[in-house]
Design a protein around this motif. Structure first.
Motif, PDB file in Angstrom:
ATOM      1  N   ASN A 177     -51.169  55.712 -28.885  1.00 39.56           N
ATOM      2  CA  ASN A 177     -50.951  54.485 -28.113  1.00 39.56           C
ATOM      3  C   ASN A 177     -49.474  54.218 -27.795  1.00 39.56           C
ATOM      4  OD1 ASN A 177     -53.686  54.132 -28.357  1.00 39.56           O
ATOM      5  ND2 ASN A 177     -53.582  52.458 -29.824  1.00 39.56           N
ATOM      6  N   ASP A 184     -44.475  49.860 -16.446  1.00 40.53           N
ATOM      7  CA  ASP A 184     -45.415  48.819 -16.830  1.00 40.53           C
ATOM      8  C   ASP A 184     -46.206  48.343 -15.616  1.00 40.53           C
ATOM      9  OD1 ASP A 184     -43.370  47.050 -19.298  1.00 40.53           O
ATOM     10  OD2 ASP A 184     -44.719  48.757 -19.497  1.00 40.53           O
ATOM     11  N   SER A 186     -49.382  45.214 -14.721  1.00 39.66           N
ATOM     12  CA  SER A 186     -50.067  44.037 -15.247  1.00 39.66           C
ATOM     13  C   SER A 186     -51.542  44.117 -14.893  1.00 39.66           C
ATOM     14  CB  SER A 186     -49.458  42.757 -14.658  1.00 39.66           C
ATOM     15  OG  SER A 186     -50.149  41.619 -15.126  1.00 39.66           O
ATOM     16  N   THR A 192     -49.196  46.639 -19.540  1.00 47.26           N
ATOM     17  CA  THR A 192     -49.705  47.834 -20.213  1.00 47.26           C
ATOM     18  C   THR A 192     -49.214  49.081 -19.510  1.00 47.26           C
ATOM     19  OG1 THR A 192     -51.696  48.842 -21.175  1.00 47.26           O
ATOM     20  CG2 THR A 192     -51.859  48.064 -18.891  1.00 47.26           C
ATOM     21  N   LYS A 193     -49.482  50.222 -20.100  1.00 51.87           N
ATOM     22  CA  LYS A 193     -49.233  51.533 -19.502  1.00 51.87           C
ATOM     23  C   LYS A 193     -50.388  52.449 -19.902  1.00 51.87           C
ATOM     24  CE  LYS A 193     -44.154  51.399 -20.007  1.00 51.87           C
ATOM     25  NZ  LYS A 193     -42.986  52.122 -20.571  1.00 51.87           N
ATOM     26  N   HIS A 227     -59.821  52.095 -23.068  1.00 53.47           N
ATOM     27  CA  HIS A 227     -59.246  51.775 -24.365  1.00 53.47           C
ATOM     28  C   HIS A 227     -58.804  53.009 -25.131  1.00 53.47           C
ATOM     29  CE1 HIS A 227     -60.628  47.843 -23.352  1.00 53.47           C
ATOM     30  NE2 HIS A 227     -60.292  47.339 -24.520  1.00 53.47           N
ATOM     31  N   THR A 230     -54.680  53.713 -23.115  1.00 53.28           N
ATOM     32  CA  THR A 230     -53.625  52.738 -22.896  1.00 53.28           C
ATOM     33  C   THR A 230     -52.796  52.561 -24.161  1.00 53.28           C
ATOM     34  OG1 THR A 230     -55.195  50.970 -23.443  1.00 53.28           O
ATOM     35  CG2 THR A 230     -54.819  51.412 -21.103  1.00 53.28           C
ATOM     36  N   ASN A 232     -51.859  49.702 -25.484  1.00 52.93           N
ATOM     37  CA  ASN A 232     -52.177  48.493 -26.246  1.00 52.93           C
ATOM     38  C   ASN A 232     -53.640  48.091 -26.068  1.00 52.93           C
ATOM     39  OD1 ASN A 232     -51.664  47.960 -23.533  1.00 52.93           O
ATOM     40  ND2 ASN A 232     -50.748  45.947 -23.905  1.00 52.93           N
ATOM     41  N   LEU A 248     -59.241  47.482 -16.015  1.00 57.49           N
ATOM     42  CA  LEU A 248     -58.411  48.628 -16.394  1.00 57.49           C
ATOM     43  C   LEU A 248     -58.864  49.892 -15.672  1.00 57.49           C
ATOM     44  CD1 LEU A 248     -58.087  47.961 -20.229  1.00 57.49           C
ATOM     45  CD2 LEU A 248     -56.149  48.199 -18.657  1.00 57.49           C
TER      46      LEU A 248
END
Length: 350
Positions: A177, A184, A186, A192-193, A227, A230, A232, A248
């Motif tokens: 992670n 970055d 949004s 996030t990235k 998930h 990413t 975070n 996402l």
């Protein structure tokens, strides 16, 4: 933040994004959309799913499929999906010899002696198919979040390195992670990235599972990418992770790369997931699914979970307050087919 305010913030963020200039982070992120090699158009079949089943697929320990079962079931699934009887020709519908291919399994439920991870036997067959399509080993990467997740798949060991069955040159990566180089962006108001193994690839093959999830209700194709890729992921768990999972996946950096979903359904977890803590909730399913449509596949997988829950006297996921509404939202965002009447699943028993 309650759900109404949260969704309001999401809408405001989306509206604001349309007003951002070319120098914004969002505009920069859109420039990270992958492009297939010149002249190559990857196969896309919205709403189409192939399910291949076979009995007596498991090894003597009952934990993992045999190599033969993984091979023949994947070959048949790819043939039914593409119309190509040769495995290399079938994978060549999705990857080009000049692609940089990343393969994302799911190993979180394979930690500490648990066995509900994407199986080594299937991963190796997918790699074989990608190489048969002409992709050199140096252009293939298999990656996971953490060392323990990757070890759960049995194709990598932190002390020994990659599986000896993998061709020399294939990369194995753990991003923890934090291995990200893109700017970055949004998403639903959260910075996030996406991680480097994904952004460095031009094509991604998603090897998800069929599992109950204690937060979002169901985890299959969509969530394994969002998930699992990413920096975070825990920041996107509010309100059953809906609409976060859908939003996402809707990012250009993701949807331009993921070309094929192969679901390892030799076993599934219908309650108390996503970890493999209660062995009574893990059951044999002895199937492989293949599709280019993550929404349709998640609709089908969700239905499988609901049937197992019903058969075992458990409440529906909606009654349990964790209905995976993100799947419907993903359909509304144009990421795939949500309407069951428009989903075509070919079932083949071998």
């Amino acid at each position: 933040m309650n759900r109404r305010n949260f969704l309001g913030a999401v809408a405001a963020g989306a509206a604001g994004a349309t007003l951002l200039g070319e120098g914004s982070a969002e505009a920069a992120a859109s420039g990270l959309a992958a492009r297939p090699p010149a002249g190559f158009v990857p196969m896309s079949a919205p709403g189409k799913i192939v399910k291949v089943t076979k009995s007596n697929t498991m090894q003597a320990n009952g934990l993992w499929p045999t190599e033969d079962a993984a091979r023949v079931m994947l070959e048949r699934a790819m043939t039914e999906l593409t119309g190509k009887s040769d495995l290399g020709a079938a994978f060549a519908k999705f990857v080009h010899k000049d692609d940089k291919v990343a393969i994302k399994p799911n190993g979180i439920a394979g930690q500490k002696g648990a066995t509900m991870a994407t199986n080594r036997e299937l991963i190796l067959e997918v790699v074989r198919g990608v190489m048969a399509a002409g992709v050199p080993a140096a252009n293939i990467t298999i990656f996971e979040q953490y060392p323990s997740f990757f070890e759960g798949t049995r194709v990598w060991n932190r002390n020994k390195g990659p599986d000896a069955a993998l061709a020399a040159g294939i990369r194995t990566m753990v991003h923890e992670n934090k291995d990200a180089t893109m700017p970055d962006i949004s998403v639903v108001g959260i910075a996030t990235k996406f991680v480097r193994p994904l952004t460095e690839a031009t094509a991604v093959i998603n090897l998800g599972l069929i599992k109950d999830h204690s937060i979002c209700g169901y985890t299959g194709c969509l969530k394994n990418i969002t998930h699992g890729c990413t920096i975070n992921p825990h920041a996107f768990h509010q309100h059953n992770a809906s609409p976060q999972i859908a939003e996402l996946y809707a990012q250009d950096v993701v949807k331009s790369r993921v070309r094929l979903h192969i679901t390892d359904a030799f076993k599934l977890i219908y309650d108390e997931g996503p970890l493999d803590k209660n062995k009574k909730r893990r059951v044999l399913h002895e199937a492989i699914y293949a599709s280019t449509d993550p929404v349709a596949m998640d609709v089908i997988g969700w239905g499988v979970i609901e049937q197992w829950r019903k058969d075992n006297g458990l409440p529906t996921l909606k009654e349990a307050k964790r209905e995976p509404t993100y799947i419907r939202i993903a359909g509304e965002l144009g990421l795939g087919i949500y309407d069951k009447n428009r989903i075509s699943m070919r079932e083949v028993a071998i």
